[in-house]
Design a protein around this motif. Structure first.
Motif, PDB file in Angstrom:
ATOM      1  N   ILE A   1     -10.160  -6.392  -1.822  1.00  0.00           N
ATOM      2  CA  ILE A   1      -9.669  -5.035  -1.100  1.00  0.00           C
ATOM      3  C   ILE A   1      -8.980  -5.981  -0.555  1.00  0.00           C
ATOM      4  CG2 ILE A   1      -8.584  -3.045  -0.665  1.00  0.00           C
ATOM      5  CD1 ILE A   1     -10.182  -1.383  -2.482  1.00  0.00           C
ATOM      6  N   SER A   2      -9.646  -5.912   1.104  1.00  0.00           N
ATOM      7  CA  SER A   2      -9.196  -6.245   2.275  1.00  0.00           C
ATOM      8  C   SER A   2      -8.796  -7.731   2.349  1.00  0.00           C
ATOM      9  CB  SER A   2     -10.181  -6.873   3.493  1.00  0.00           C
ATOM     10  OG  SER A   2     -10.939  -5.184   3.471  1.00  0.00           O
ATOM     11  N   GLU A   3      -9.025  -8.679   1.265  1.00  0.00           N
ATOM     12  CA  GLU A   3      -8.801 -10.283   0.957  1.00  0.00           C
ATOM     13  C   GLU A   3      -7.597  -9.770   0.286  1.00  0.00           C
ATOM     14  OE1 GLU A   3     -12.687 -12.496   1.451  1.00  0.00           O
ATOM     15  OE2 GLU A   3     -12.341 -11.725  -1.126  1.00  0.00           O
ATOM     16  N   ALA A   4      -7.631  -9.630  -0.566  1.00  0.00           N
ATOM     17  CA  ALA A   4      -6.123  -8.740  -1.291  1.00  0.00           C
ATOM     18  C   ALA A   4      -5.091  -8.545  -1.044  1.00  0.00           C
ATOM     19  CB  ALA A   4      -6.426  -7.599  -2.568  1.00  0.00           C
ATOM     20  N   SER A   5      -5.378  -7.392  -0.055  1.00  0.00           N
ATOM     21  CA  SER A   5      -4.080  -6.771   0.897  1.00  0.00           C
ATOM     22  C   SER A   5      -3.318  -8.140   1.746  1.00  0.00           C
ATOM     23  CB  SER A   5      -4.977  -5.788   1.987  1.00  0.00           C
ATOM     24  OG  SER A   5      -4.170  -4.890   3.259  1.00  0.00           O
ATOM     25  N   LYS A   6      -4.815  -8.975   2.461  1.00  0.00           N
ATOM     26  CA  LYS A   6      -4.027 -10.249   2.876  1.00  0.00           C
ATOM     27  C   LYS A   6      -3.131 -10.867   2.217  1.00  0.00           C
ATOM     28  CE  LYS A   6      -5.689 -13.847   5.846  1.00  0.00           C
ATOM     29  NZ  LYS A   6      -7.311 -14.480   6.467  1.00  0.00           N
TER      30      LYS A   6
ATOM     31  N   GLN B   1      -3.349  -1.648   1.519  1.00  0.00           N
ATOM     32  CA  GLN B   1      -3.317  -0.939   2.648  1.00  0.00           C
ATOM     33  C   GLN B   1      -4.211   0.223   2.880  1.00  0.00           C
ATOM     34  OE1 GLN B   1       0.724  -1.145   4.081  1.00  0.00           O
ATOM     35  NE2 GLN B   1       0.495  -3.864   4.503  1.00  0.00           N
ATOM     36  N   LYS B   2      -4.265   1.144   2.023  1.00  0.00           N
ATOM     37  CA  LYS B   2      -4.458   2.199   1.983  1.00  0.00           C
ATOM     38  C   LYS B   2      -6.142   2.439   2.117  1.00  0.00           C
ATOM     39  CE  LYS B   2      -1.105   5.290   1.807  1.00  0.00           C
ATOM     40  NZ  LYS B   2      -0.007   5.936   0.275  1.00  0.00           N
ATOM     41  N   LEU B   3      -6.237   1.705   0.901  1.00  0.00           N
ATOM     42  CA  LEU B   3      -7.518   1.673   0.737  1.00  0.00           C
ATOM     43  C   LEU B   3      -8.993   0.517   1.502  1.00  0.00           C
ATOM     44  CD1 LEU B   3      -7.567   1.990  -3.404  1.00  0.00           C
ATOM     45  CD2 LEU B   3      -8.749   3.410  -1.585  1.00  0.00           C
ATOM     46  N   LYS B   4      -8.147  -0.180   2.196  1.00  0.00           N
ATOM     47  CA  LYS B   4      -9.175  -1.279   2.542  1.00  0.00           C
ATOM     48  C   LYS B   4      -9.712  -0.900   4.701  1.00  0.00           C
ATOM     49  CE  LYS B   4      -5.711  -3.439   5.715  1.00  0.00           C
ATOM     50  NZ  LYS B   4      -5.737  -5.249   6.010  1.00  0.00           N
ATOM     51  N   LYS B   5     -10.942  -1.046   3.863  1.00  0.00           N
ATOM     52  CA  LYS B   5     -12.109  -0.854   4.945  1.00  0.00           C
ATOM     53  C   LYS B   5     -12.805  -1.764   6.023  1.00  0.00           C
ATOM     54  CE  LYS B   5     -13.704   2.715   2.003  1.00  0.00           C
ATOM     55  NZ  LYS B   5     -14.987   3.760   1.624  1.00  0.00           N
ATOM     56  N   LEU B   6     -12.572  -3.028   5.929  1.00  0.00           N
ATOM     57  CA  LEU B   6     -12.932  -4.119   6.992  1.00  0.00           C
ATOM     58  C   LEU B   6     -11.432  -5.074   6.696  1.00  0.00           C
ATOM     59  CD1 LEU B   6     -16.568  -4.498   4.912  1.00  0.00           C
ATOM     60  CD2 LEU B   6     -16.235  -3.269   7.064  1.00  0.00           C
ATOM     61  N   SER B   7     -11.667  -5.741   8.080  1.00  0.00           N
ATOM     62  CA  SER B   7     -11.335  -7.059   7.730  1.00  0.00           C
ATOM     63  C   SER B   7     -11.512  -7.764   6.871  1.00  0.00           C
ATOM     64  CB  SER B   7     -11.159  -7.767   9.195  1.00  0.00           C
ATOM     65  OG  SER B   7     -12.630  -8.170   9.311  1.00  0.00           O
ATOM     66  N   PRO B   8     -10.234  -8.984   6.229  1.00  0.00           N
ATOM     67  CA  PRO B   8     -10.968  -9.783   4.994  1.00  0.00           C
ATOM     68  C   PRO B   8     -12.289 -10.533   5.734  1.00  0.00           C
ATOM     69  CG  PRO B   8      -8.846  -9.950   5.153  1.00  0.00           C
ATOM     70  CD  PRO B   8      -9.107  -9.209   6.125  1.00  0.00           C
ATOM     71  N   GLU B   9     -12.158 -10.759   6.858  1.00  0.00           N
ATOM     72  CA  GLU B   9     -13.794 -12.207   7.044  1.00  0.00           C
ATOM     73  C   GLU B   9     -14.427 -10.697   7.027  1.00  0.00           C
ATOM     74  OE1 GLU B   9     -10.366 -11.146   9.779  1.00  0.00           O
ATOM     75  OE2 GLU B   9      -9.293 -13.304   8.249  1.00  0.00           O
TER      76      GLU B   9
END
Length: 107
Positions: free
Chosen positions: A14-19, A42-50
């Protein structure tokens, strides 16, 4: 969708998709559906993409398949019950404790 075809399919967090969606938003105006998708991500991501990619790679290295590793990185299960929800159609792996310890490093 006339004239469009899928060039590549890849499982991402989810983080990568958000980015990816945030980068597209910078290039121009998003459609209504894309804007809703970006808001949801953006509401669901919990970590940075990295960090999410790092966790996925660590989980894969201890024997978790890629698709499940991505789900774990998206949900960040804190206990056995949370992990059981991810493995609801399959048996829990033998290294459950190792998986939870790996996830705890990222919470």
């Amino acid at each position: 969708m006339i004239g469009k075809k899928i060039l590549e399919e890849k499982i991402i967090t989810i983080s990568e998709a958000s980015k990816i969606m945030e980068e597209r938003a910078k290039l121009g105006e998003l459609s209504y559906e894309q804007g809703c998708a970006l808001d949801y991500l953006q509401k669901l991501k919990k970590l940075s993409p990295e960090k999410a990619r790092e966790l996925v790679n660590e989980l894969i290295s201890i024997g978790v398949d890629k698709e499940t590793a991505v789900k774990i990185a998206d949900i960040l299960p804190e206990d056995m019950d949370d992990l059981r929800a991810i493995y609801y159609k399959r048996e829990l792996p033998e290294n459950v404790d190792e998986i939870l310890e790996t996830v705890k490093k990222y919470i």
